[in-house]
Design an enzyme around this catalytic site. Structure first.
Site, short mmCIF file in Angstrom:
data_model
loop_
_atom_site.label_atom_id
_atom_site.label_comp_id
_atom_site.label_asym_id
_atom_site.label_seq_id
_atom_site.Cartn_x
_atom_site.Cartn_y
_atom_site.Cartn_z
N LYS A 66 68.50 35.73 62.22
CA LYS A 66 69.63 36.65 62.37
C LYS A 66 70.47 36.76 61.08
CE LYS A 66 70.01 36.44 67.39
NZ LYS A 66 70.88 36.25 68.56
N ASP A 102 74.76 41.37 70.68
CA ASP A 102 74.86 40.25 71.64
C ASP A 102 76.22 40.26 72.36
OD1 ASP A 102 72.33 39.19 71.32
OD2 ASP A 102 72.92 37.83 69.72
P1 NDP Z 1 73.76 27.80 67.73
O1 NDP Z 1 72.69 26.80 67.47
O2 NDP Z 1 74.20 28.71 66.63
O3 NDP Z 1 75.08 27.04 68.27
C1 NDP Z 1 74.97 26.08 69.26
C2 NDP Z 1 76.36 25.60 69.66
O4 NDP Z 1 76.19 24.74 70.78
C3 NDP Z 1 77.09 24.80 68.59
O5 NDP Z 1 78.46 25.18 68.59
C4 NDP Z 1 76.94 23.36 69.08
O6 NDP Z 1 78.04 22.52 68.76
C5 NDP Z 1 76.93 23.55 70.57
N1 NDP Z 1 76.26 22.47 71.30
C6 NDP Z 1 74.94 22.19 71.33
N2 NDP Z 1 74.69 21.15 72.16
C7 NDP Z 1 75.89 20.77 72.67
C8 NDP Z 1 76.28 19.76 73.59
N3 NDP Z 1 75.40 18.93 74.16
N4 NDP Z 1 77.60 19.67 73.89
C9 NDP Z 1 78.50 20.49 73.33
N5 NDP Z 1 78.18 21.47 72.46
C10 NDP Z 1 76.88 21.60 72.13
O7 NDP Z 1 73.25 28.66 68.99
P2 NDP Z 1 73.62 30.15 69.36
O8 NDP Z 1 75.08 30.32 69.21
O9 NDP Z 1 72.72 31.08 68.64
O10 NDP Z 1 73.19 30.23 70.89
C11 NDP Z 1 73.90 29.50 71.89
C12 NDP Z 1 73.25 29.71 73.23
O11 NDP Z 1 73.38 31.06 73.65
C13 NDP Z 1 71.76 29.42 73.21
O12 NDP Z 1 71.46 28.58 74.29
C14 NDP Z 1 71.08 30.75 73.38
O13 NDP Z 1 69.92 30.65 74.18
C15 NDP Z 1 72.15 31.56 74.12
N6 NDP Z 1 72.06 32.98 73.79
C16 NDP Z 1 71.82 33.85 74.81
C17 NDP Z 1 71.73 35.20 74.57
C18 NDP Z 1 71.47 36.13 75.71
O14 NDP Z 1 71.13 37.30 75.46
N7 NDP Z 1 71.63 35.71 76.95
C19 NDP Z 1 71.87 35.77 73.21
C20 NDP Z 1 72.17 34.75 72.21
C21 NDP Z 1 72.24 33.43 72.50
P3 NDP Z 1 78.21 21.85 67.29
O15 NDP Z 1 78.73 22.93 66.41
O16 NDP Z 1 79.16 20.75 67.52
O17 NDP Z 1 76.83 21.38 66.90
#
Ligand code: NDP
Length: 277
Positions: A66, A102
């Site tokens: 992206k 999104d």
């Molecule tokens: P990123 O990898 O960019 O970000 C992930 C985030 O999740 C970070 O802020 C991370 O925190 C946090 N995180 C991960 N594990 C944990 C945990 N165990 N406890 C607390 N916080 C946690 O992912 P995206 O933003 O790209 O995507 C996020 C979710 O959204 C994904 O699961 C994806 O599948 C879903 N999604 C769905 C879409 C749809 O069309 N339905 C479209 C886009 C995304 P930290 O910064 O502290 O590491």
């Protein structure tokens, strides 16, 4: 000649985009072909060049490309620029336009499909990754009373919020911090934009954050009742949803952007929904 579109990502085998767009095309009587491309890691630009040379008209872009899609584009929409990421590209001669649907897909699912207004509401967004970054402006455009971004890595939420504020977002409405900063505050709409549900984990969210008459929304889809949605139900929230509607609605936005025709999303949402049990 049949117009060509595709989704590019790595891995890509799991992608539902070909199913969704082919369904839209059939329903809207649009002559197009939609395939999947497994882009080589570090080779996004080459793969897109080849697709364009073969007559490609547009792409959906997913993990991990992206950011590359933004860098590749000649023109960025305001949403793509604010998100620093694009999930759709349109090829117009030498121009490459980048969009990020999104967040609008999320907002349309919440307000239109689920009937939950955001105007005047207190909204909590969990996570500070790409999905949150794309959701902030579309949510603010709905005029909520408050939008709080909470993240495990606190500095990431704070710097993201500061960046949006520096670009004009109201400090009265938009704030960010850690889970500990939530205190006993209650939110009408709680959106899980972390990837925790992919591994059946739960962000450290107090159950007191949920307003029982509001909505709990997990962006992850196809996983049934995630630990986040279970926590919401235990807190008395009756309206819970996963991200299948967001997925289909962002696809519909891209389809309309490319083809000028708005597809019906309800049949596809019903087809892809995994029951929340
Ligand atoms: P990123 O990898 O960019 O970000 C992930 C985030 O999740 C970070 O802020 C991370 O925190 C946090 N995180 C991960 N594990 C944990 C945990 N165990 N406890 C607390 N916080 C946690 O992912 P995206 O933003 O790209 O995507 C996020 C979710 O959204 C994904 O699961 C994806 O599948 C879903 N999604 C769905 C879409 C749809 O069309 N339905 C479209 C886009 C995304 P930290 O910064 O502290 O590491």
């Amino acid at each position: 000649m049949t117009d060509r579109y595709a989704v590019i990502g790595n891995p890509i085998a799991h992608s539902k985009s070909p199913l969704i767009h082919s369904g839209f095309a059939q329903e809207a009587a649009q002559d197009l072909e939609y395939t999947k491309i497994e882009g080589p890691l570090g080779g996004f630009a080459g793969a897109v060049d080849a697709f364009r040379a073969a007559g490609g008209r547009g792409l959906n872009v997913t993990v991990p490309f992206k950011l590359d899609a933004c860098a590749y584009a000649t023109d960025l929409s305001e949403r793509a620029r604010a998100a620093g990421a694009a999930n759709a590209l349109k090829f117009e001669g030498d121009r490459v336009v980048a969009e990020n649907f999104d967040g609008v897909g999320l907002v349309r699912d919440i307000t239109h499909n689920l009937g939950q207004p955001l105007r005047g509401k207190k909204v909590l967004l969990l996570g500070a990754g790409g999905a949150t970054r794309g959701a902030v402006l579309p949510i603010l455009a709905q005029d909520p009373a408050q939008l709080f971004v909470a993240n495990r890595t606190v500095a990431k939420a704070v710097s993201m919020v500061n960046q949006f504020r520096a670009n004009g977002a109201s400090a009265d409405v938009l704030a960010g911090g850690g889970y500990a900063d939530l205190g006993t505050n209650r939110f009408d709409v709680v959106i899980n934009a972390t990837s925790a549900s992919l591994t059946a984990d739960l962000p450290p969210l107090p159950a007191s954050a949920f307003e029982p008459n509001g909505l709990a929304y997990d962006m992850v889809y196809g996983k049934g009742l995630t630990p986040f949605l279970k926590l919401a139900q235990q807190a008395g929230v009756k309206k819970v949803a996963d991200g299948v509607g967001m997925l289909v609605e962002q696809a519909a936005e891209a389809f309309e952007w490319w083809r000028g025709v708005r597809p019906n999303t309800q049949t596809m949402i019903a087809q892809l929904t995994v029951p929340l049990v």
